[in-house]
Design an enzyme around this catalytic site. Structure first.
Site, short mmCIF file in Angstrom:
data_model
loop_
_atom_site.label_atom_id
_atom_site.label_comp_id
_atom_site.label_asym_id
_atom_site.label_seq_id
_atom_site.Cartn_x
_atom_site.Cartn_y
_atom_site.Cartn_z
N SER A 120 0.83 -1.19 0.00
CA SER A 120 0.00 0.00 0.00
C SER A 120 0.87 1.26 0.00
O SER A 120 1.69 1.44 -0.89
CB SER A 120 -0.96 -0.05 1.19
OG SER A 120 -2.02 0.85 1.04
N ASP A 157 -9.03 -6.94 -3.61
CA ASP A 157 -8.61 -5.66 -3.03
C ASP A 157 -9.48 -4.53 -3.57
O ASP A 157 -9.49 -4.25 -4.77
CB ASP A 157 -7.14 -5.42 -3.39
CG ASP A 157 -6.53 -4.25 -2.63
OD1 ASP A 157 -7.28 -3.45 -2.05
OD2 ASP A 157 -5.29 -4.13 -2.64
N HIS A 208 -7.12 -6.34 0.57
CA HIS A 208 -6.01 -5.42 0.76
C HIS A 208 -5.02 -5.93 1.79
O HIS A 208 -3.84 -5.59 1.74
CB HIS A 208 -6.56 -4.06 1.18
CG HIS A 208 -5.59 -2.93 1.05
ND1 HIS A 208 -5.06 -2.53 -0.15
CD2 HIS A 208 -5.04 -2.12 1.99
CE1 HIS A 208 -4.23 -1.52 0.03
NE2 HIS A 208 -4.20 -1.25 1.33
#
Length: 266
Positions: free
Chosen positions: A94, A217, A245
């Site tokens: 991320s 995700d 995610h």
């Protein structure tokens, strides 16, 4: 945890094992110790030295000064130099992956190989809306019930498979409810995630790169990960099924195998 003072900021870090170094960069709102659940043991067992750390704003007290992605990139570069690691391997997820991408562009001398998980090269409408909405909640000092926040996090970050499994979902909800208060620098990290389109800039990347997308995700969907892989010359793209995610936590054995296989061929 030892503390390194870099760029006038105190960063807490840990060094695990011995061997060729791997620096792990966590996503927004979480500390480096999250990696210790699954990724650190696997990398250390395979003979790597692993460096984890808390991004600025994660473990500092309230009142952290404003900062952005440029500062986070500079912090990682300074930590690598502080520890005399030289050119090394990186793993990020991320916002951590965004940080590594920028580091590879700006300091190619420090990045030998990188694994980018749950990443993107631009801010699309959904990810931008999520970050901006969370910033609004912080700015308005909105008090959100812990249980409600845990449910929202589960819906945004977990796979359909986990959400359908009642026991697994309950375990996750219990963990998320106990995760504690948000770090003082979360607002800055959310703003840092609102990157401009960097796909053209990524074409200058020369380090070996593996991009790992997670099938379910919602925050950084697979097509955004593929865009990054397509932009970086010679990179490899892999998609892991049945995870969201938090794919590195939902399917750690699969993710770890991809990381170790990639590093073994470098």
């Amino acid at each position: 945890m030892p503390i390194a003072t870099v760029n006038e900021t105190r960063l807490r870090y840990d060094v695990h094992g011995s061997g060729e170094p791997v620096v792990m960069v966590m996503g927004s709102g979480s500390g480096g110790r999250v990696w210790e659940m699954h990724q650190v043991p696997a990398l250390v067992a395979d003979g790597y030295q692993v460096v984890t750390f808390d991004d600025r704003g994660v473990s500092q007290p309230d009142g952290v000064e404003r900062y952005g992605l440029d500062d986070m990139v500079a912090d990682v570069a300074a930590l690598v130099e502080h520890l005399s690691l030289g050119s090394c391997r990186f793993v990020g997820t991320s916002l951590g992956a965004l940080t590594i991408q920028e580091l590879a562009i700006r300091r190619p001398d420090l990045v030998y190989e990188s694994v980018l998980m749950a990443t993107r090269g631009r801010t699309d409408t959904l990810s931008g809306a999520i970050s901006k909405a969370e910033i609004d909640l912080i700015d308005e000092s909105a008090k959100i019930p812990v249980r409600y926040q845990a449910v929202v996090q589960a819906l945004l970050n977990l796979s359909r498979k986990t959400l359908r499994n009642e026991q697994d979902l309950q375990d996750w909800l219990d963990i998320l409810e106990m995760s504690g208060p948000q770090p003082s620098g979360l607002r800055e990290q959310l703003e840092a995630s609102l990157v401009e389109n960097r796909l053209e800039a990524l074409s200058s990347t020369r380090s070996r790169t593996l991009v790992i997308g997670f099938q379910d995700d919602l925050i950084t969907p697979p097509h955004l990960n593929r865009e990054v892989a397509d932009a970086i010359p010679g990179s490899t793209y892999i998609e892991v099924t049945d995870c969201g995610h938090y794919g590195y936590l939902e399917r750690p054995s699969v993710v770890n195998k991809h990381i170790l296989d990639f590093f073994s061929k470098g």
